[in-house]
Design a protein around this motif. Sequence first.
Motif, mmCIF file in Angstrom:
data_model
loop_
_atom_site.group_PDB
_atom_site.id
_atom_site.type_symbol
_atom_site.label_atom_id
_atom_site.label_comp_id
_atom_site.label_asym_id
_atom_site.label_seq_id
_atom_site.Cartn_x
_atom_site.Cartn_y
_atom_site.Cartn_z
ATOM 1 N N TRP A 68 -76.164 25.377 -75.700
ATOM 2 C CA TRP A 68 -75.681 24.421 -76.689
ATOM 3 C C TRP A 68 -76.324 24.689 -78.043
ATOM 4 N N THR A 69 -75.592 24.351 -79.101
ATOM 5 C CA THR A 69 -76.156 24.304 -80.440
ATOM 6 C C THR A 69 -76.808 22.936 -80.615
ATOM 7 N N CYS A 70 -78.078 22.936 -81.041
ATOM 8 C CA CYS A 70 -78.854 21.697 -81.043
ATOM 9 C C CYS A 70 -79.692 21.562 -82.311
ATOM 10 N N LEU A 71 -80.020 20.325 -82.630
ATOM 11 C CA LEU A 71 -81.089 20.037 -83.566
ATOM 12 C C LEU A 71 -82.359 19.814 -82.749
ATOM 13 N N VAL A 72 -83.498 20.219 -83.297
ATOM 14 C CA VAL A 72 -84.765 20.061 -82.578
ATOM 15 C C VAL A 72 -85.768 19.340 -83.467
ATOM 16 N N GLY A 73 -86.205 18.178 -83.013
ATOM 17 C CA GLY A 73 -87.253 17.443 -83.703
ATOM 18 C C GLY A 73 -88.610 17.837 -83.160
ATOM 19 N N GLY A 74 -89.488 18.282 -84.063
ATOM 20 C CA GLY A 74 -90.795 18.769 -83.618
ATOM 21 C C GLY A 74 -90.754 20.211 -83.195
ATOM 22 N N ALA A 75 -89.837 20.994 -83.775
ATOM 23 C CA ALA A 75 -89.677 22.401 -83.376
ATOM 24 C C ALA A 75 -90.947 23.203 -83.607
ATOM 25 N N GLY A 76 -91.723 22.817 -84.610
ATOM 26 C CA GLY A 76 -92.951 23.550 -84.896
ATOM 27 C C GLY A 76 -93.968 23.470 -83.775
ATOM 28 N N LYS A 99 -46.929 28.026 -71.966
ATOM 29 C CA LYS A 99 -47.196 27.360 -70.683
ATOM 30 C C LYS A 99 -48.467 26.512 -70.734
ATOM 31 N N LEU A 100 -48.616 25.758 -71.824
ATOM 32 C CA LEU A 100 -49.770 24.885 -72.023
ATOM 33 C C LEU A 100 -49.348 23.428 -71.902
ATOM 34 N N GLN A 101 -50.102 22.657 -71.152
ATOM 35 C CA GLN A 101 -49.880 21.219 -71.080
ATOM 36 C C GLN A 101 -50.798 20.449 -72.016
ATOM 37 N N LYS A 102 -51.781 21.165 -72.592
ATOM 38 C CA LYS A 102 -52.753 20.494 -73.442
ATOM 39 C C LYS A 102 -53.210 21.428 -74.555
ATOM 40 N N ILE A 103 -53.342 20.871 -75.741
ATOM 41 C CA ILE A 103 -53.952 21.587 -76.865
ATOM 42 C C ILE A 103 -55.459 21.331 -76.808
ATOM 43 N N ILE A 104 -56.256 22.392 -76.784
ATOM 44 C CA ILE A 104 -57.710 22.284 -76.854
ATOM 45 C C ILE A 104 -58.188 23.270 -77.914
ATOM 46 N N CYS A 105 -58.677 22.754 -79.024
ATOM 47 C CA CYS A 105 -59.112 23.633 -80.105
ATOM 48 C C CYS A 105 -59.944 22.838 -81.104
ATOM 49 N N HIS A 106 -60.392 23.501 -82.157
ATOM 50 C CA HIS A 106 -61.147 22.843 -83.218
ATOM 51 C C HIS A 106 -60.222 22.410 -84.357
ATOM 52 N N THR A 107 -60.651 21.369 -85.062
ATOM 53 C CA THR A 107 -60.049 21.057 -86.355
ATOM 54 C C THR A 107 -61.170 20.848 -87.361
ATOM 55 N N GLN A 108 -60.906 21.289 -88.576
ATOM 56 C CA GLN A 108 -61.858 21.144 -89.670
ATOM 57 C C GLN A 108 -61.152 20.478 -90.857
ATOM 58 N N GLU A 147 -73.075 20.584 -79.967
ATOM 59 C CA GLU A 147 -71.841 21.114 -79.386
ATOM 60 C C GLU A 147 -72.184 22.358 -78.584
ATOM 61 N N PRO A 148 -71.305 22.753 -77.671
ATOM 62 C CA PRO A 148 -71.570 23.980 -76.916
ATOM 63 C C PRO A 148 -71.694 25.185 -77.842
ATOM 64 N N ALA A 149 -72.442 26.183 -77.402
ATOM 65 C CA ALA A 149 -72.583 27.407 -78.184
ATOM 66 C C ALA A 149 -71.222 28.067 -78.375
ATOM 67 N N ALA A 150 -71.132 28.908 -79.379
ATOM 68 C CA ALA A 150 -69.870 29.553 -79.731
ATOM 69 C C ALA A 150 -69.236 30.220 -78.516
ATOM 70 N N GLY A 151 -67.943 30.016 -78.380
ATOM 71 C CA GLY A 151 -67.198 30.648 -77.299
ATOM 72 C C GLY A 151 -67.121 29.840 -76.022
ATOM 73 N N VAL A 152 -67.794 28.678 -75.996
ATOM 74 C CA VAL A 152 -67.777 27.828 -74.800
ATOM 75 C C VAL A 152 -66.994 26.561 -75.103
ATOM 76 N N GLU A 153 -65.948 26.318 -74.331
ATOM 77 C CA GLU A 153 -65.126 25.117 -74.533
ATOM 78 C C GLU A 153 -65.890 23.904 -74.003
#
Length: 409
Positions: free
Chosen positions: A106-114, A334-343, A87-93
């Motif tokens: 972006w927040t990522c998983l890395v295979g072979g990070a070593g 004055k919003l036509q769309k909801i854009i947010c997180h749900t947990q 997902e995008p890094a914190a604060g980025v829609e």
Amino acid sequence: MHPSQLQISDFTYDLPDERIARYPLTERDLSKLLIYKEGTIISDVYRHLPQHLPADALLVFNNTKVIEARILFQKDTGSKIEIFCLEPAAGVELTQAMMSQGNVRWTCLVGGAGKWKQQFLEKPLQTPKGAVLLKAEKMNVQQGCFEIEFSWDNTYFTFAELLHYAGVLPLPPYLQRQTEAADYDRYQTVYARQEGSVAAPTAGLHFTPQLLLQLQEKGIKHSFVTLHVGAGTFQPVKSTTMQDHHMHREWIEVDADAIEELLQQLPRPVIPVGTTSLRTIESLYWMGVKVLLNPNATIHQLEVQQWDAYDLPLQNASAKDALQALLDWMQQQKLQKIICHTQVLIAPGYTARVAGAILTNFHQPSSTLLLLVAALIGEDWRKVYRYALANDYRFLSYGDGSLLWVNKT
């Protein structure tokens, strides 16, 4: 009992490896369909779904589209490092991140990070739109994930386009195989539009244009919401009780028109196609409850947290009151769309506020998705899964599915 006290060992079953569908059927709508209502089970196929739905029903589809989230970089030594964009890094829609030009984090998983010793990983790309060099740089590490800054030298490209050219469609880990050419079509719903998921809303994979037309001809309405499915959907519950499990959060995008359609549909049946659609429409209810509690709330304050559905002081608001409050709040903002997180975590002890039934696949043992099914139909989840196992149903993402009517008692 508060759902935090549930023991995950009470929500498991034996899933033989051969029952996991590694590949989809040739025809999407010939997958088996188990129909459960008030303790009774019958079996059919998705192609006959219109026969099993009332003409006044509303189907709610998740129109998210799976992105090519796995990017493979090869070092000069020949060793490979895989970056999996979560997902995008914190604060980025999310939409903003996908449309970024030049750089994005972006927040990522890395295979072979070593093996990643140098500052940048580089991937040169030759595309029909021209050449571009994609770079990746590690910025920081948190909770087992990496914040990666991607940059590229041709700002004509958006990040969404770069993923298309550089990335690979991610299949669920339990399929235990590499992505093949056919998956680029079959691991997307026919109505996928909004890019952002790293996993498909698999209940929708059974629908074809012909089936959608047959539903429409019967008078069954449909609506679209968006929940971008995160990799956390595959995260097993490893804690003994749910209080120690951290529920993953995901982006939702819902137009005011879709909320209005839900509002006008009630109390007639609302049937989400998939757990993601259900989590979205139930989250809208709790956002409306938060507005009723605090009419001046910000969009961030309206985001649904893991235990909100059990701990908010207002539990008995009607679905109509909650959805109307949310619509009124959107108009004021004055919003036509909801854009947010749900947990939101839906588990036994939860009462569905908007959904009257669900179309869903068969889920992994000891998963939050199985908890959701148990919340809707109670202990009969065992009966449903025993029937499916005994009658050669195929399980998980490319498997068969079910129409489960919510038990009201």
